[in-house]
Design a protein around this motif. Structure first.
Motif, PDB file in Angstrom:
ATOM      1  N   THR A 101      37.897  45.684  32.426  1.00 34.91           N
ATOM      2  CA  THR A 101      36.943  44.625  32.074  1.00 34.91           C
ATOM      3  C   THR A 101      36.128  45.006  30.841  1.00 34.91           C
ATOM      4  O   THR A 101      35.945  44.193  29.928  1.00 34.91           O
ATOM      5  N   SER A 105      36.394  43.090  27.334  1.00 35.69           N
ATOM      6  CA  SER A 105      35.208  42.333  26.930  1.00 35.69           C
ATOM      7  C   SER A 105      34.710  42.735  25.544  1.00 35.69           C
ATOM      8  O   SER A 105      33.965  41.986  24.914  1.00 35.69           O
ATOM      9  N   ASN A 110      33.520  38.060  26.483  1.00 36.22           N
ATOM     10  CA  ASN A 110      33.459  38.580  27.850  1.00 36.22           C
ATOM     11  C   ASN A 110      33.648  37.482  28.899  1.00 36.22           C
ATOM     12  O   ASN A 110      34.131  37.752  30.001  1.00 36.22           O
ATOM     13  N   VAL A 111      33.285  36.241  28.555  1.00 33.69           N
ATOM     14  CA  VAL A 111      33.539  35.134  29.484  1.00 33.69           C
ATOM     15  C   VAL A 111      35.037  34.967  29.699  1.00 33.69           C
ATOM     16  O   VAL A 111      35.505  34.751  30.826  1.00 33.69           O
ATOM     17  N   THR A 112      35.804  35.073  28.622  1.00 32.92           N
ATOM     18  CA  THR A 112      37.259  34.970  28.734  1.00 32.92           C
ATOM     19  C   THR A 112      37.814  36.067  29.632  1.00 32.92           C
ATOM     20  O   THR A 112      38.682  35.824  30.470  1.00 32.92           O
ATOM     21  N   VAL A 114      36.415  37.744  32.106  1.00 29.87           N
ATOM     22  CA  VAL A 114      36.163  37.581  33.544  1.00 29.87           C
ATOM     23  C   VAL A 114      36.969  36.423  34.107  1.00 29.87           C
ATOM     24  O   VAL A 114      37.393  36.454  35.272  1.00 29.87           O
ATOM     25  N   ILE A 140      31.140  41.786  36.535  1.00 29.13           N
ATOM     26  CA  ILE A 140      30.028  41.222  35.762  1.00 29.13           C
ATOM     27  C   ILE A 140      29.343  42.314  34.941  1.00 29.13           C
ATOM     28  O   ILE A 140      29.117  42.163  33.734  1.00 29.13           O
ATOM     29  N   SER A 143      31.552  43.625  32.118  1.00 27.15           N
ATOM     30  CA  SER A 143      31.775  42.653  31.043  1.00 27.15           C
ATOM     31  C   SER A 143      30.594  42.619  30.087  1.00 27.15           C
ATOM     32  O   SER A 143      30.775  42.529  28.863  1.00 27.15           O
ATOM     33  N   ASN A 144      29.382  42.700  30.612  1.00 28.54           N
ATOM     34  CA  ASN A 144      28.196  42.683  29.754  1.00 28.54           C
ATOM     35  C   ASN A 144      28.040  43.980  28.966  1.00 28.54           C
ATOM     36  O   ASN A 144      27.627  43.962  27.806  1.00 28.54           O
ATOM     37  N   ASP A 154      30.026  39.359  22.754  1.00 36.34           N
ATOM     38  CA  ASP A 154      28.977  38.633  23.477  1.00 36.34           C
ATOM     39  C   ASP A 154      28.292  37.667  22.507  1.00 36.34           C
ATOM     40  O   ASP A 154      28.069  38.019  21.349  1.00 36.34           O
ATOM     41  N   SER A 380      26.253  34.347  30.418  1.00 38.25           N
ATOM     42  CA  SER A 380      27.264  33.343  30.737  1.00 38.25           C
ATOM     43  C   SER A 380      28.334  33.884  31.682  1.00 38.25           C
ATOM     44  O   SER A 380      28.768  33.203  32.615  1.00 38.25           O
ATOM     45  N   SER A 381      28.772  35.123  31.437  1.00 39.94           N
ATOM     46  CA  SER A 381      29.832  35.698  32.261  1.00 39.94           C
ATOM     47  C   SER A 381      29.395  35.833  33.723  1.00 39.94           C
ATOM     48  O   SER A 381      30.201  35.682  34.641  1.00 39.94           O
TER      49      SER A 381
END
Length: 430
Positions: A101, A105, A110-112, A114, A140, A143-144, A154, A380-381
């Motif tokens: 992850t 990310s 990073n939304v993609t 997850v 989560i 990803s951040n 991000d 968002s993620s």
């Protein structure tokens, strides 16, 4: 008067979302509509100024791609391959999924990342009968952290990179990836410590997993190579974004529409649309409207401008305050509008005699991205994972995430403070 009303609406909505008494999309929507009804701003301004349709469209497009691709069984195939690599052992699986992850990310949105990984991990945990929540929360967090390392990882980094010409993709990689790597390993150790006792797998379940053939889960139809090809093309498009000069949303929408066209004989668009996470999308819309109310009455701007008054132009003090203020607030207020308000304020610091603003930009990027781990509302993620999990009856409770995420933010900001000080500020300290 409008300022007081706006704060009341925001706080009531936020409390309702935290307590989870009603659906979060409904709560956010009611709060956003309340802003319109009391006249904080009109519907035109809500739709044109405050709702970030790029984010909504990007999420929608990636949901379509993931929905169609998931029909081919490719996620189950990958899930079984990954689980077999670690022989179904829960802790090694946690290490593998968080590392994947974080790396993904950094080079994708990073939304993609997850959106791609959540279906895989849900398949794995159900197969070996272990709790899903530790893995979902870890995705989560990772990803951040991973998204902090590059310009495209991000949204706050993208905004900063667009505002400051010399902060290129390579600049983000050189300045932020070393500290992100350190933070990731520290936080991975923390996650293992937190979830060690909760991640136990029955020996029979692990043995059963190793006997399963991953290939049996693939649905070998014309849609399989088409969907995988479009997914890979979309990801490559994201990676080449700095060279192509095409925004991520356009790339995602092109990929989604192309895939719908190529697979419409097997998967009817109407059926695909029914599977979209509409609740997540409407939650984002309501949240943008809520934050728009704070922006409209000047609350976010005043918070940012108070920084100038408090620090009196002292670079080390300003940098540390930006890092911690942004980090803490980004856990409770979406980091995108806050960063948007902070960018012009930092640019104004040139008028106070600051010639080297780079420490402030790196502090803003680290605070905004890492602070997103504070609560489910921080990035968002976070909301995307929560929405996907809720659909599969794996609800991530607000308080449960807070207990894990907020200490991680404090640890991350502490490490970042040492890094920023000794790399950029030590020569300015009195």
């Amino acid at each position: 008067m409008f300022t007081v009303i706006t704060v009341i609406i925001f706080l009531i909505t936020y409390i309702v979302i935290m307590t989870e008494k009603i659906d979060r999309a409904l709560a956010a929507g009611l709060g956003g509509i309340a802003m319109l009804i009391v006249g904080i701003y009109d519907v035109n301004k809500a739709f044109v100024t405050y709702i970030d349709w790029n984010t909504i469209a990007l999420l929608f497009a990636m949901m379509l791609i993931v929905i169609i691709t998931s029909q081919t069984g490719v996620f189950e195939f990958l899930a079984i391959v990954m689980a077999k690599m670690v022989k179904g052992r829960p802790i090694p699986l946690l290490i593998v999924i968080t590392t994947l992850t974080a790396i993904g990310s950094a080079f994708l949105a990073n939304v993609t990342m997850v959106l791609l990984l959540v279906p895989i991990i849900l398949t794995i945990v159900r197969m070996i009968h272990i709790p899903a929540i530790p893995y979902l929360i870890s995705i989560i967090i990772a990803s951040n952290i991973g998204g902090t390392a590059t310009l495209i990882g991000d949204p706050p980094n993208i905004m900063i990179g667009q505002a400051v010409e010399h902060l290129t993709f390579n600049a983000f990689l050189i300045h932020l990836s070393p500290i992100v790597l350190l933070i990731f390993f520290v936080i991975l150790g923390y996650l293992i410590f937190v979830y060690w006792d909760k991640l136990k797998a029955d020996h029979i379940d692990q043995k059963k997993l190793t006997s399963i053939r991953a290939r049996d889960y693939l649905k070998v139809t014309p849609a399989l190579p088409k969907s995988v090809s479009v997914l890979i093309m979309t990801i490559i498009g994201f990676m080449l974004n700095p060279l192509l000069h095409i925004d991520l949303t356009s790339i995602a929408l092109a990929g989604a529409l192309l895939l719908l066209l190529l697979t419409h004989d097997e998967y009817k668009p109407d059926e695909v649309f029914k599977q979209v996470e509409w609740g997540t999308l409407f939650f984002f819309i309501g949240l943008f409207m809520l934050i728009g109310g704070l922006e409209e009455v000047g609350i976010i701007d005043e918070l940012a401008r108070g920084l100038v008054f408090y620090t009196e132009g002292d670079l080390p003090k300003t940098s540390m305050l930006i890092l911690w203020m942004t980090g803490v607030l980004s856990g409770f207020v979406d980091n995108i509008p806050f960063v948007a308000a902070m960018i012009p304020v930092i640019l104004e610091f040139k008028d106070y005699g600051m010639t080297n603003l780079d420490p402030l930009w790196w502090s803003l990027a680290l605070g905004a991205c890492l602070g997103g781990n504070g609560t489910l509302l921080g990035a968002s993620s976070n909301l995307v994972v929560a929405g996907l999990a809720a659909k599969e009856k794996e609800d991530i409770k607000f308080i449960e995430f807070l207990k894990v995420g907020f200490p991680i933010v404090i640890i991350s900001l502490g490490i970042s403070s040492v890094y920023v000080y000794f790399r950029y500020l030590i020569h300015f300290a009195v």
